[in-house]
Design an enzyme around this catalytic site. Structure first.
Site, PDB file in Angstrom:
ATOM      1  N   GLU A 133     -69.432  12.396 -22.606  1.00 15.62           N
ATOM      2  CA  GLU A 133     -68.784  11.666 -21.421  1.00 15.62           C
ATOM      3  C   GLU A 133     -68.721  10.328 -21.674  1.00 15.62           C
ATOM      4  O   GLU A 133     -69.670   9.469 -22.015  1.00 15.62           O
ATOM      5  CB  GLU A 133     -69.735  11.925 -20.088  1.00 15.62           C
ATOM      6  CG  GLU A 133     -69.118  11.498 -18.912  1.00 15.62           C
ATOM      7  CD  GLU A 133     -69.734  11.900 -17.626  1.00 15.62           C
ATOM      8  OE1 GLU A 133     -69.345  11.916 -16.505  1.00 15.62           O
ATOM      9  OE2 GLU A 133     -71.026  12.568 -17.851  1.00 15.62           O
ATOM     10  N   CYS A 182     -69.417  17.069 -16.916  1.00 16.28           N
ATOM     11  CA  CYS A 182     -70.872  16.945 -16.467  1.00 16.28           C
ATOM     12  C   CYS A 182     -71.176  17.263 -15.127  1.00 16.28           C
ATOM     13  O   CYS A 182     -71.351  18.743 -15.310  1.00 16.28           O
ATOM     14  CB  CYS A 182     -71.176  15.368 -16.607  1.00 16.28           C
ATOM     15  SG  CYS A 182     -73.148  14.843 -16.575  1.00 16.28           S
ATOM     16  N   LYS A 233     -62.729  14.556 -13.418  1.00 16.34           N
ATOM     17  CA  LYS A 233     -63.773  15.004 -13.104  1.00 16.34           C
ATOM     18  C   LYS A 233     -63.796  15.308 -11.378  1.00 16.34           C
ATOM     19  O   LYS A 233     -63.331  14.345 -11.014  1.00 16.34           O
ATOM     20  CB  LYS A 233     -65.065  13.992 -13.291  1.00 16.34           C
ATOM     21  CG  LYS A 233     -66.387  14.583 -12.810  1.00 16.34           C
ATOM     22  CD  LYS A 233     -67.442  13.551 -13.462  1.00 16.34           C
ATOM     23  CE  LYS A 233     -68.731  13.742 -13.186  1.00 16.34           C
ATOM     24  NZ  LYS A 233     -69.679  12.927 -13.994  1.00 16.34           N
TER      25      LYS A 233
END
Length: 326
Positions: free
Chosen positions: A62, A180, A139
Site C-alpha cells: 500500500e 488494506c 479503497k
C-alpha cells in the site's frame, strides 16, 4: 531481499479435471527509504527478481512510494503528497518495470482528486506488460483510529462500481484489488467473489498499535483474511510493508493463501522479501462445489447488513456507542 517460493498445492477435493496451467504470481515486501531513488531501485530489484522466477504478475504494498503518512493526522496540506494517477512516479515505476520484464505490475498510490476537502484517494493500479493501465480500484473502507488516521488523507472510494473485477488480456485470471482496511470486511470478499473474482490482492500497510504497543494484531490480521478467502472461495495475495515509520512499526508477514485456508508462502516480520507462488485457480471451483456457500446464501435475511450505519448504535442493538481510540 530473500526469495521464498511455493509450488502448486495439491487439490484436496478435485471433482473435475483442470486444464488450466498454474498461474505464477509474486509479491514484494519492502521497507520504505527516505531517498526516492534508493527506494525505486529496491522495488525494481524485487520486481526483477520475481520476473526472473517466472512470475506473470507482481504485487506491491500500500502507498508504495510514500512513507506511510497517516501515523499522524493530516493537516490542510495533506494532499500535497498526492500524485496524478498516470502522471506520477508510482505509475512510472509500475509501467517501466512491466515493460522491461513483460509482466503485469500492481502498485498503490495516494491519488490526487479534485475538490475542496483537501483529500485524495488511496488507489490500487494494475499495469499491463505494454505499460498500459488496465485496472484501478479506490479503497472503500477508511480507518480512523490511532496511528492510522487515514480519514484525514483519503476519501472513501465511490459507491458506483465499488468492486471491479479485472480479467486483463494475457493473464488467465480474474482479479480484484481492494486495499488494506478493506481486508477486514467479509462483505468485501463476498462481493468480489460474486463478481467472479478468483484472486483478491490487498496492498497493505499494517503494524503496531501506538496506544497499545504490546498488542500484536498480526495473528488476527492473517486469520481474518484467510477466513474471508475460505468463506468466499478466493486466493488472497497480501503484500505488506516492513520496518519502523514514525509511530507505526510495520510487521511484514506478507502472505499468499488459497480457498482452502492454506498459507502457501509467507514472509518474515522483519526482512524484505519476494514471495512467489503457483496458483491452481480451479481450486476455487473445487472448494465451492464441496462447500457451496454461495449457492446456499440467504440474502433475503440479511436486512441489517444493508441498512445505513447508525453512529449511535454502531455495535448493534443493546450496545452503547463508545469513542474510537485516537
Amino acid at each position: 531481499m530473500i526469495i521464498l517460493t511455493a509450488p502448486p498445492a495439491p487439490p484436496p477435493a478435485r471433482s473435475t479435471a483442470s486444464t488450466r496451467p498454474p498461474l505464477r504470481v509474486a509479491l514484494v515486501q519492502h521497507r520504505w527509504r527516505p531517498d526516492a531513488d534508493e527506494l525505486v531501485t529496491a522495488l525494481r530489484s524485487g520486481i526483477a527478481t520475481a520476473a526472473a522466477e517466472g512470475a506473470q504478475a507482481v504485487f506491491l504494498p500500500e502507498i508504495t512510494l510514500l512513507r506511510y503518512p497517516a501515523d499522524q493526522p493530516g493537516g490542510a496540506d495533506a494532499a500535497a503528497l498526492a500524485e496524478d494517477l498516470t502522471g506520477g512516479p508510482t505509475f512510472a515505476l509500475a509501467a517501466t518495470a512491466a515493460r522491461e520484464h513483460g509482466i503485469f505490475v500492481h502498485a498503490s498510490l495516494y491519488e490526487r482528486a479534485p475538490g475542496d476537502d483537501g483529500l485524495g484517494f488511496n488507489t490500487a493500479i494494475l499495469v499491463s506488460p505494454d505499460g498500459e493501465l488496465v485496472g484501478r480500484t479506490r479503497k472503500l473502507h477508511i480507518p480512523i483510529s490511532a496511528g492510522y488516521y487515514e480519514d484525514t488523507y483519503f476519501r472513501p472510494g465511490p459507491a458506483t462500481d465499488p468492486y471491479p473485477v479485472y480479467e486483463p488480456e494475457g493473464l488467465d485470471a480474474r482479479i480484484g484489488m481492494p486495499t488494506c482496511w478493506d481486508e477486514w470486511f467479509p462483505e468485501v470478499a463476498r462481493e468480489y467473489s460474486l463478481g467472479g473474482a478468483e484472486i483478491l490482492v490487498y496492498p497493505t500497510a499494517i503494524g503496531s498499535e501506538p496506544v497499545f504497543p504490546d498488542f500484536d494484531t498480526r495473528p488476527l490480521w492473517q486469520q481474518v483474511i484467510v477466513a474471508n478467502g475460505i468463506n468466499s472461495g478466493l486466493f488472497m495475495v497480501v503484500p505488506n510493508r516492513v520496518g519502523d515509520e514514525g509511530s507505526v512499526s510495520f510487521y511484514g508477514s506478507s502472505f499468499i493463501s488459497d480457498p482452502y485456508g492454506r498459507v502457501l508462502v509467507q514472509a518474515p516480520r522483519d526482512e524484505e522479501a519476494v514471495l512467489v507462488a503457483d496458483l491452481d485457480l480451479d481450486q476455487r471451483r473445487d472448494w465451492l462445489e464441496l462447500f457451496p456457500f454461495l449457492l446456499t446464501r440467504r440474502p433475503d435475511t440479511y436486512r441489517r447488513l444493508t441498512e445505513p450505519v447508525d453512529p449511535q448504535r454502531p455495535y448493534g442493538v443493546g450496545h452503547a456507542a463508545t469513542a474510537v481510540v485516537k
